[in-house]
Design a protein around this motif. Sequence first.
Motif, PDB file in Angstrom:
ATOM      1  N   GLY A   1     -48.266  -8.782 -84.814  1.00  0.00           N
ATOM      2  CA  GLY A   1     -48.562  -7.370 -84.677  1.00  0.00           C
ATOM      3  C   GLY A   1     -49.250  -7.027 -83.380  1.00  0.00           C
ATOM      4  O   GLY A   1     -49.759  -5.905 -83.226  1.00  0.00           O
ATOM      5  N   ASP A   2     -49.309  -7.950 -82.456  1.00  0.00           N
ATOM      6  CA  ASP A   2     -49.988  -7.732 -81.183  1.00  0.00           C
ATOM      7  C   ASP A   2     -49.121  -8.299 -80.065  1.00  0.00           C
ATOM      8  O   ASP A   2     -48.061  -8.877 -80.299  1.00  0.00           O
ATOM      9  CB  ASP A   2     -51.352  -8.419 -81.201  1.00  0.00           C
ATOM     10  CG  ASP A   2     -52.265  -7.941 -80.077  1.00  0.00           C
ATOM     11  OD1 ASP A   2     -51.887  -6.948 -79.408  1.00  0.00           O
ATOM     12  OD2 ASP A   2     -53.317  -8.556 -79.851  1.00  0.00           O
ATOM     13  N   GLY A   3     -49.582  -8.137 -78.843  1.00  0.00           N
ATOM     14  CA  GLY A   3     -48.848  -8.677 -77.705  1.00  0.00           C
ATOM     15  C   GLY A   3     -47.611  -7.867 -77.380  1.00  0.00           C
ATOM     16  O   GLY A   3     -47.348  -6.804 -77.941  1.00  0.00           O
ATOM     17  N   VAL A   4     -46.823  -8.386 -76.464  1.00  0.00           N
ATOM     18  CA  VAL A   4     -45.584  -7.731 -76.033  1.00  0.00           C
ATOM     19  C   VAL A   4     -44.436  -8.716 -76.122  1.00  0.00           C
ATOM     20  O   VAL A   4     -44.636  -9.941 -76.106  1.00  0.00           O
ATOM     21  CB  VAL A   4     -45.699  -7.193 -74.586  1.00  0.00           C
ATOM     22  CG1 VAL A   4     -46.783  -6.142 -74.487  1.00  0.00           C
ATOM     23  CG2 VAL A   4     -45.955  -8.325 -73.596  1.00  0.00           C
ATOM     24  N   LEU A   5     -43.234  -8.181 -76.220  1.00  0.00           N
ATOM     25  CA  LEU A   5     -42.017  -8.989 -76.140  1.00  0.00           C
ATOM     26  C   LEU A   5     -41.385  -8.729 -74.783  1.00  0.00           C
ATOM     27  O   LEU A   5     -41.235  -7.565 -74.374  1.00  0.00           O
ATOM     28  CB  LEU A   5     -41.036  -8.625 -77.252  1.00  0.00           C
ATOM     29  CG  LEU A   5     -41.511  -8.831 -78.692  1.00  0.00           C
ATOM     30  CD1 LEU A   5     -40.392  -8.470 -79.669  1.00  0.00           C
ATOM     31  CD2 LEU A   5     -41.975 -10.260 -78.926  1.00  0.00           C
ATOM     32  N   VAL A   6     -41.026  -9.787 -74.078  1.00  0.00           N
ATOM     33  CA  VAL A   6     -40.422  -9.660 -72.751  1.00  0.00           C
ATOM     34  C   VAL A   6     -39.069 -10.353 -72.775  1.00  0.00           C
ATOM     35  O   VAL A   6     -38.958 -11.508 -73.217  1.00  0.00           O
ATOM     36  CB  VAL A   6     -41.304 -10.290 -71.656  1.00  0.00           C
ATOM     37  CG1 VAL A   6     -40.792  -9.881 -70.283  1.00  0.00           C
ATOM     38  CG2 VAL A   6     -42.764  -9.891 -71.824  1.00  0.00           C
ATOM     39  N   LEU A   7     -38.047  -9.648 -72.306  1.00  0.00           N
ATOM     40  CA  LEU A   7     -36.695 -10.207 -72.302  1.00  0.00           C
ATOM     41  C   LEU A   7     -36.139 -10.192 -70.887  1.00  0.00           C
ATOM     42  O   LEU A   7     -36.243  -9.200 -70.176  1.00  0.00           O
ATOM     43  CB  LEU A   7     -35.786  -9.402 -73.229  1.00  0.00           C
ATOM     44  CG  LEU A   7     -34.408 -10.004 -73.494  1.00  0.00           C
ATOM     45  CD1 LEU A   7     -33.962  -9.671 -74.918  1.00  0.00           C
ATOM     46  CD2 LEU A   7     -33.355  -9.519 -72.512  1.00  0.00           C
TER      47      LEU A   7
END
Length: 271
Positions: A3-9
């Motif tokens: 539920g925290d942080g970011v997703l990077v693609l």
Amino acid sequence: EKGDGVLVLDDSTLDKLYAKKIELVHRHWSDKHRKVVRGVDLLSLVWSDGDRTVPLDFRVYDKPNDGLTKNDHFRDLVAAAERRGFHPRAVLFDSWYPSLENIKQVRDCGWTFLTQLKVNRKVDLARQGYQAVAAIPIPAEGAVVHLEGFGSIRVFKVVSRDGDVEYWATDDLTMDELRRLELAERCWAVEEYHRVLKQCCNIERCQARSARAQRNHVGMAILAFARLSWHSYITGVSWYEAKTAVVREAIRAYRSPNSVRNHAYCVTPMS
């Protein structure tokens, strides 16, 4: 923390410059070489909180055989992350991926996206008609514009010291420049991830010809990164120092006076 942080693609080209018989090798643009080269294109999805970087998933581009584009893989990776229960603060990606289908899927997940736009992307400011984003005036705090087929987005114009101009866009209409900068800095997590995969985990070193062997090698390199990253986090030792320590110990043992190579063997001749 799902539920925290970011997703990077992002994607990266694994160099196979002289490979002619290896499956999965196609011609791709390489930021390293600044030209199109032969290689395996790896699409990666990582999670980051600013301190830690954790690989979540990957896809290997092989459109001539499976018919899937990079945008298809993008949506597949996003859907997989949603099924696994992630609720990131934002999903970050570069100007290769903000197609309408991609950003709509991120919105449908209930997530916020932050991406770069190409200078010719058409938007409408204050009902003045659709124009290239580079042709409209954008203040320092950003401007809310209409993206055809999607809806309202906030666009930021960023000018670097050397004069390069970037356009960033998000569906969070309340985002300010400070928040955008904080999230944009985390985009480097996937760049560092790909660099460590190549320099410390030998992801480019497999010369096996079959697609299955290449995929297995990529998977094992990513597992090696996960272990290396965890070790770095709990000890404070960098990725590069952790790998060097392993090699240094092996060299020390090899050069030791007690090593096997320094022992003379006595061979008794047969009578």
